[in-house]
Design an enzyme around this catalytic site. Structure first.
Site, PDB file in Angstrom:
ATOM      1  N   SER A 250       6.687 -58.798  27.941  1.00 44.32           N
ATOM      2  CA  SER A 250       6.993 -58.344  26.400  1.00 44.32           C
ATOM      3  C   SER A 250       4.889 -58.488  25.933  1.00 44.32           C
ATOM      4  O   SER A 250       4.800 -57.515  26.763  1.00 44.32           O
ATOM      5  CB  SER A 250       7.046 -59.439  25.919  1.00 44.32           C
ATOM      6  N   LYS A 251       4.864 -57.939  24.850  1.00 45.46           N
ATOM      7  CA  LYS A 251       4.228 -57.090  24.155  1.00 45.46           C
ATOM      8  C   LYS A 251       3.116 -57.231  24.639  1.00 45.46           C
ATOM      9  O   LYS A 251       2.095 -56.832  24.958  1.00 45.46           O
ATOM     10  CB  LYS A 251       4.259 -56.244  22.869  1.00 45.46           C
ATOM     11  N   ARG A 252       2.794 -59.059  24.914  1.00 46.79           N
ATOM     12  CA  ARG A 252       1.919 -59.820  25.281  1.00 46.79           C
ATOM     13  C   ARG A 252       1.087 -59.736  26.427  1.00 46.79           C
ATOM     14  O   ARG A 252       0.469 -60.108  27.240  1.00 46.79           O
ATOM     15  CB  ARG A 252       1.962 -60.961  24.992  1.00 46.79           C
ATOM     16  N   HIS A 253       2.174 -58.681  27.185  1.00 43.05           N
ATOM     17  CA  HIS A 253       1.521 -58.030  28.653  1.00 43.05           C
ATOM     18  C   HIS A 253       0.699 -56.721  28.599  1.00 43.05           C
ATOM     19  O   HIS A 253       0.397 -56.769  29.688  1.00 43.05           O
ATOM     20  CB  HIS A 253       2.747 -58.512  29.467  1.00 43.05           C
ATOM     21  N   GLY A 254       0.726 -56.202  27.328  1.00 44.96           N
ATOM     22  CA  GLY A 254       0.354 -54.873  27.515  1.00 44.96           C
ATOM     23  C   GLY A 254       1.336 -53.837  27.333  1.00 44.96           C
ATOM     24  O   GLY A 254       2.248 -54.414  26.273  1.00 44.96           O
TER      25      GLY A 254
END
Length: 513
Positions: free
Chosen positions: A270-274
Site C-alpha cells: 500500500s502507499k504506506r510502503h512508498g
C-alpha cells in the site's frame, strides 16, 4: 455438466478489466502485464475493458491515468478504448465486441437480467439495511457465517407491490443453490467452494444496472474471454461467477489467481510502503522497461537465476505454471538496482533527453532558442555540454530524478559547503590552503587549448605523487569544485567546468579556509 469445456481450437482471449476509481497501481499493472504476456505467448488477444459502473467513484482522469500508464509501460491492448491524446473520453473502440466500457453496455445487461428473472433465477428483495444488519448480528451471535437467508424469496406479486407502495426500493437477488463447486485453478490447483455459505446474492439494482460479479460474467461471455487471470483477492468471487455462468448457459473460462504483492513487512502493498502509483514511478525517473522487468518477477520466475528480461524475452519465457502461490515481496532496492542497469544501457544522447526535464523542473535549466540557459548564471549551453555532464553520472544513477542532486554544482555560480569538508584525514587548514594553491598554480599553467581531462589528470597526479597520500591534494580539490563528498574524479569535473570556473572555485575555497 457444470460448465462447457473450452475447445482446444479456441484462441486465447484474456482481459484486463480495471475500475477507473483511482490511479493505476503496481498490483493492477502487474495483472495487466501477466494477461498481456500470456496473450502474446499464445498468439492470443489482450482485451482492455473499463469497469465504470460506479458513477460516483469513476472518474475520467483515472481512466486517462490508466491508459497513459499502460501505454508508457508498453502494455498495449488489441481490443478496447482507442488511445487518444485528448483528455476527453473517447468513444471509439478497437475490436468487434464493444463497447468496452460497462457504462455503455446497459442494453446488453438488461437482456440477460430479464432472462435470469423470467427463468426464475432472480427475485426482488426489499429488505432494509437495518433488517439485514440485524440478521447479520444474530447469525454472528449464534456462531453462523453471515449470509442472506432468503426472506424475500417467495414474495407474491401483491406483496412486492405493497412494499413498493411503502417506499421500499428493491434489489435483484440470485437464488443460490446449495452445492459444492470445484475449480481447477491453473496456479493454485483444485479449489472447492460450498455455496451454502454464500446466501442469495444481490446482482443488480434494476434490470440495467448489474453489480460487478454478474456484469463481469456477461462481459466475459460477450467478449469471448476464455482465460481469467486476476489477483487472488478475487478468489471469493469465483463461485458466484460460476453460478451465474451455469444459470445463463455460458462456458466456464479457465482461472488463474495471482499472488498478492506484499510490502517488506509482508502486509499487502500500500502507499504506506512508498510509491505504488505507476505514474509515481514514472515521475521519479524509473524507466518503463525496468518497471516491467521488475513486475514480471513479482510472483513469476523463469526457472533460472536470470533477472534481466526484455519484453520480447518475457513473452518467450512466460508461463502461468511458473507463477508462485505465495505473496511476492516488493523490494525497492531490487527495483533501484534493475533501473540502474537499464539506465547504464541507455544510449547517452537518449539518457540526456530523459534527464533534462528533471533539471528544468528543479529550476536549474530552462530552454531558450533551441538551446539551454543555466538559470542561476544566465549562461547558454548546448546539448553536447549537458551530455558531457550526464555521462559522468550514468554509472551512478539509480533513477533519473537523482540527476539534479548529483549535478547541481555545474549549474551554480558559487557553491556552498562547510569548510571542514575540505580537510582530508589529519590535514590542518594551513595544509589545505597550501595544497589548493598548488592545484591553482598547476591548473593555471595549462593552456586553454590543452584543457582536457587527460592533461589535467597528468599534471595534477605529478603533484599528488609528491604527497604521502594522493588524497591530500585531490580531496580538497574535489570539494572545492563540487562541495560534495561523493562525485566523479576532479579531472573530469574540471574539464566540463572549464578553466575559468575551475580556478574561481579553487580561489573561493582558499578564501573559505
Amino acid at each position: 455438466m457444470d460448465h462447457l469445456p473450452l475447445k482446444t481450437t479456441d484462441s486465447v482471449r484474456v482481459r484486463y478489466a480495471p475500475s477507473p476509481t483511482g490511479p493505476l497501481h503496481v498490483g493492477g499493472a502487474r495483472t495487466a502485464l501477466f494477461n498481456y504476456l500470456f496473450a502474446r505467448k499464445n498468439n492470443g488477444t489482450f482485451i482492455l475493458r473499463i469497469e465504470d459502473t460506479d458513477p460516483e467513484r469513476s472518474d475520467q482522469k483515472w481512466e486517462k491515468d490508466l491508459l497513459d500508464s499502460l501505454k508508457w509501460l508498453g502494455i498495449l491492448w488489441d481490443e478496447g478504448p482507442a488511445i487518444s491524446d485528448s483528455n476527453e473520453k473517447s468513444h471509439t473502440y478497437i475490436g468487434d465486441y464493444g463497447p468496452y466500457r460497462q457504462s455503455e453496455r446497459k442494453d446488453i445487461y438488461e437482456k440477460y437480467l430479464k432472462k435470469l428473472y423470467d427463468e426464475g433465477f432472480l427475485y426482488w428483495c426489499f429488505c432494509t439495511k437495518e433488517e439485514l444488519e440485524a440478521q447479520r448480528q444474530d447469525q454472528i451471535a449464534r456462531g453462523e457465517p453471515p449470509r442472506y437467508i432468503g426472506r424475500c424469496r417467495n414474495l407474491s406479486p401483491e406483496e412486492q407491490e405493497k412494499l413498493r407502495k411503502e417506499g421500499r426500493k428493491g434489489v435483484l437477488r440470485f437464488k443460490v443453490p446449495e452445492k459444492i463447486i470445484k475449480v481447477n485453478d491453473i496456479i493454485r490447483g483444485e479449489l472447492e467452494f460450498d455455496t451454502s455459505l454464500l446466501g442469495d446474492i444481490v446482482v443488480a439494482r434494476d434490470f440495467s444496472a448489474p453489480l460487478y460479479n454478474l456484469a463481469v460474467v456477461i462481459d466475459d461471455f460477450e467478449m469471448k474471454v476464455n482465460y481469467v487471470i486476476r489477483g487472488e483477492d478475487h478468489i471469493s468471487n469465483t463461485p458466484k461467477q460460476i453460478l451465474f455462468q451455469k444459470a445463463l448457459g455460458f462456458p466456464r473460462p479457465k482461472y488463474a489467481h495471482l499472488p498478492l504483492i506484499l510490502g517488506p513487512d509482508r502486509s499487502k502493498l500500500s502507499k504506506r510502503h512508498g510509491t505504488v502509483r505507476v505514474q509515481g514511478y514514472k515521475e521519479e525517473g524509473y524507466l518503463p522497461e525496468a518497471l516491467v522487468n521488475f513486475m514480471a518477477l513479482l510472483g513469476w520466475n523463469p526457472g533460472t537465476n536470470e533477472e534481466i528480461f526484455s519484453m520480447e524475452e518475457l513473452i518467450e519465457r512466460f508461463s502461468l505454471e511458473r507463477i508462485q502461490k505465495g505473496g511476492a515481496i516488493f523490494n525497492i532496492e531490487r527495483l533501484n538496482w534493475m533501473n540502474g542497469y537499464y539506465i547504464r544501457r541507455t544510449p547517452l544522447a537518449e539518457l540526456t533527453e530523459k534527464c533534462i526535464p528533471y533539471l528544468i523542473k528543479n529550476k536549474m535549466l530552462k530552454i531558450k532558442n533551441d538551446k539551454y540557459e543555466i538559470v542561476e548564471t544566465g549562461e547558454i549551453v548546448d546539448f553536447n555540454y549537458l551530455k558531457n555532464i550526464i555521462a559522468l553520472f550514468q554509472e551512478r544513477l539509480k533513477k533519473l530524478s537523482e540527476i539534479s542532486e548529483f549535478t547541481d554544482f555545474f549549474f551554480k555560480d558559487k557553491i556552498e559547503y562547510d569548510k571542514n569538508l575540505l580537510l582530508w584525514k589529519e590535514m590542518q587548514e594551513k595544509d589545505v590552503q597550501k595544497n589548493l594553491k598548488k592545484c591553482y598554480k598547476t591548473l593555471k599553467n595549462i593552456k586553454e587549448t590543452e584543457w582536457q581531462r587527460e592533461r589535467i589528470k597528468e599534471e595534477l597526479l605529478k603533484e599528488a605523487e609528491k604527497e604521502i597520500d594522493r588524497g591530500y591534494l585531490l580531496w580538497p580539490l574535489r570539494i572545492a569544485l563540487t562541495g560534495k563528498k561523493a562525485s566523479p574524479p576532479p579531472f573530469e569535473i574540471a574539464e566540463i567546468l572549464g578553466k575559468e570556473k575551475t580556478l574561481k572555485r579553487i580561489e573561493d575555497a582558499i578564501q573559505k579556509i
